[in-house]
Design a protein around this motif. Structure first.
Motif: not given
Length: 707
Positions: A633-641, A643-646
């Motif tokens: 899930r590292w890629k998904a987690a990075i994507e969530l990060m 979105k969270d930052v944005i």
């Protein structure tokens, strides 16, 4: 022999010619001449004879005598006989020339008579010449005396002529002063009269003269008439200043200055009248200028745009807090209260002409008070400069200016005293302080000192008011109601935006004059907003939200300070340090939210040697779940990060910097995990599940490209 001849010739002068023809018996007259031996010759000294003979050896005569052997005595007798013969022959020659001698005697006698007459004549001439020399000397003395008397008379004539010229009153002068109009000729005549009056007043010898007794009454009458006439004339010109719509400066320069000698004349010869003229001018200009400034201020007040009121403070909430508060635009949209913006342009246009109220009113323009303040001060400076120069040139007294402007100063002070207590615009007050500072420089360049005390007084009154309003902002932060200010929004708070704009504005305005006291006050304000911001952040239930809230506010503050200019200094550095520390906290919180187990393991065990603790070694079974979880899930987690930052950060650039820092930190954690697996016994079995570092780097670069 001449005496002998005279004795022989003189007896025969009275005798007959026969007696003169008788033969003269020379032998009877001369006698028998014989040479006898000198009895004393044997006593002659022969000393030195050899030396004399030696000296005469080369003499031909002596040598001849010695060669013949002749005796000296015989030779001497022979010489004497020769001399006697020559003498007798000479006498005979004189006898033969006796007639000529008689004739010569007569001629000499005649010459002597003539010379005697001439001597008498020359003696007379000498006496006459002596007399003439005496006469010439007397004449020379008389000439020098006459020359001195002439010189003295010329000096006396010159002084007398000047005295007469200075004391006499020509009829033309009387006509001009009594009946003439006040024009250039009249002014020249006034100068002549002034010289005459000074002449009779200054010189003590003139005062004692009898001529003055005749002239002085007439001079006094002329003085009184001239003083009266020029007084009426100058007062009439002064009254023209009171006419409406009169251009005072043009009238002063083109009319009054032409007659400035009138004032000088009154000052010297009519002190009382001069004081009346002076008082009349002061009264006239005081009233006229006071009326002009009062009308100008009233016109300016119609153009005023209210910027801030009592409640327009940094720490006051935007929502209305009372039923009767007048409806107004929300503070968050009224950036002029706290932001400098275009208001700074007033300092660039500092020397522009003053506003013309009716033109501005016709265009329905409204202006912040500092614009009106600059116009009023500009008009005051120009008017004061013109009036100061005129008073110095026309009256020769600078003090008149202060008496004239006591009225206008009073009108301006009255207006300022009514405006200042109701002014809550700190930016406007600081702009006015800067305007006064620049106006002081302008007056200094003009070399006009007349407004120094006034400008100092205005500056002194502005600073306390600014300090009061500044303290109101400071207290609004210290006493702010956190509950009413708090909004459930992590984006920059409007209070912090107000603070950032307000601080940036003051720092920018203070950059030129560098007031240290303001720097201290800004530091106090910074401490107050720090405390308030921490209190607001604590209202968020999640620590991550608190950190995001703080980061957004710090980043916004830094951005505003940078946009204002490079003068942020210590305050900007302070917020940059806070931003850096909170960014580190957020990165850890963000990573722990998605990779908590991995971070805990890395922090607790990754740095240890797997074989260092034989009782509890790190095994593959302990690490395998972490590796497989990350790989899944590292890629998904990075994507969530991402979105969270944005969504969390209002500044996209700041958010991307934080995301990149988070991904970089994640890479460091995972690298440490990979290094740890390599040291575990049998760790190579997990290689198939490990994500390569290059894959993570590629993903980081992908998000960096969006940045």
């Amino acid at each position: 022999m001449a005496d002998v001849a005279g004795a022989t010739v003189s007896p025969s002068i009275g005798e007959t010619n026969d007696a003169q023809k008788n033969v003269f018996d020379l032998g009877a007259f001369v006698g028998d001449l014989t040479l006898e031996d000198d009895p004393s010759s044997d006593d002659i000294s022969l000393e030195g004879l050899e030396q004399e003979l030696e000296e005469c050896k080369n003499n031909d005569v002596v040598a001849n005598i010695l060669s013949k052997g002749t005796k000296l005595r015989d030779y001497t007798k022979g010489v004497e006989n020769d001399l006697r013969k020559v003498e007798l022959d000479s006498i005979q020659d004189y006898i033969k020339e006796s007639d000529n001698l008689v004739s010569l005697h007569d001629q000499i006698h005649d010459c002597d008579s003539i010379l005697s007459q001439m001597e008498t004549l020359l003696s007379g001439f000498q006496a006459e010449i002596g007399s003439i020399s005496s006469d010439i000397k007397i004449l020379q003395e008389k000439s020098m005396d006459m020359s001195l008397r002439l010189k003295n008379r010329k000096v006396a004539e010159s002084k007398l002529a000047k005295f007469v010229e200075d004391i006499i009153i020509p009829p033309r002068m009387v006509d001009v002063l009594v009946d003439g109009e006040v024009n250039e000729e009249y002014m020249r005549t006034l100068e002549i009269l002034s010289k005459k009056l000074k002449f009779v007043e200054v010189d003590p010898m003139v005062k004692a003269s009898k001529a003055l007794k005749d002239v002085q009454p007439e001079l006094e009458k002329l003085r009184q008439k001239a003083v009266s006439k020029v007084f009426d004339f100058i007062v009439q010109k002064l009254y023209a200043l009171r006419k409406p719509k009169t251009n005072i400066q043009i009238l002063q320069q083109s009319v009054l200055l032409k007659y400035k000698y009138v004032v000088s004349f009154l000052k010297e010869h009519g002190k009382e009248i001069y004081n009346e003229v002076r008082a009349a001018y002061i009264d006239t200009m005081n009233k006229v200028l006071s009326a002009h400034f009062r009308a100008y201020i009233q016109a300016l007040e119609k153009l005023q745009l209210d910027i801030a009121t009592y409640n327009d403070l940094i720490g006051v909430e935007t929502r209305s807090s009372g039923l009767f508060i007048r409806a107004r635009e929300p503070l968050k949209n009224r950036s002029a209260v706290f932001a400098l913006g275009d208001r700074i342009s007033i300092l660039k246009d500092i020397d522009e002409p003053a506003l013309i109220p009716h033109i501005a009113e016709a265009s329905s323009n409204k202006y912040p008070y500092e614009v009106l303040f600059r116009s009023l001060q500009k008009l005051l400076m120009d008017t004061a400069t013109s009036e100061y120069n005129f008073c110095d040139d026309f009256f020769g007294e600078e003090s008149i200016f202060y008496e004239i402007f006591s009225g206008p100063f009073g009108v301006i002070d009255e207006h300022f005293d009514s405006i200042l207590p109701n002014c809550y615009d700190a930016i406007g007050l600081m702009l006015m302080i800067q305007i006064i500072h620049k106006h002081q420089l302008i007056m200094s360049r003009r070399r006009i000192p007349c407004l120094d005390s006034y400008l100092d007084k205005v500056n002194i009154s502005l600073w306390p008011r600014f300090k009061l309003v500044f303290d109101m902002h400071l207290n609004s932060l210290r006493n702010a109601n956190v509950k009413t200010l708090w909004e459930d929004d992590v984006h920059p708070h409007y209070v912090m935006r107000r603070y950032a704009e307000f601080t940036a504005s003051l720092i920018h305005l203070n950059a030129e004059c560098g007031d240290g006291q303001l720097d201290l006050n800004l530091e106090r304000l910074r401490m107050a907003v720090d405390d308030l911001l921490i209190k607001l952040a604590k209202n968020f239930p999640k620590p991550k939200s608190q950190t995001v809230f703080l980061i957004n506010n710090y980043d916004m503050t830094i951005t505003v300070l940078k946009e204002a200019g490079p003068e942020g200094g210590k305050i900007q550095m302070h917020f940059e340090e806070l931003l850096k520390s909170n960014t580190t906290i957020f990165v850890e919180e963000l990573l722990q939210e998605h990779f908590n187990n991995l971070i805990k393991f890395v922090k607790s065990k990754a740095s240890e040697d797997p074989t260092s603790n034989p009782d509890k070694p790190i095994t593959v079974a302990e690490v395998e779940p972490l590796v497989k979880d990350f790989a899944s899930r590292w890629k998904a987690a990075i994507e969530l990060m991402h979105k969270d930052v944005i969504t969390s950060f209002s500044n996209f650039l700041c958010g991307m910097e934080i995301l990149r820092a988070a991904l970089t930190q994640l890479l460091l954690y995972y690298t440490r995990l990979s290094d740890c697996i390599k040291r575990i016994v049998g760790g190579s079995a997990l290689n198939k599940d490990l994500v390569s570092i290059s894959s993570i780097m590629y993903e980081i670069r992908k998000y960096s490209r969006t940045f």
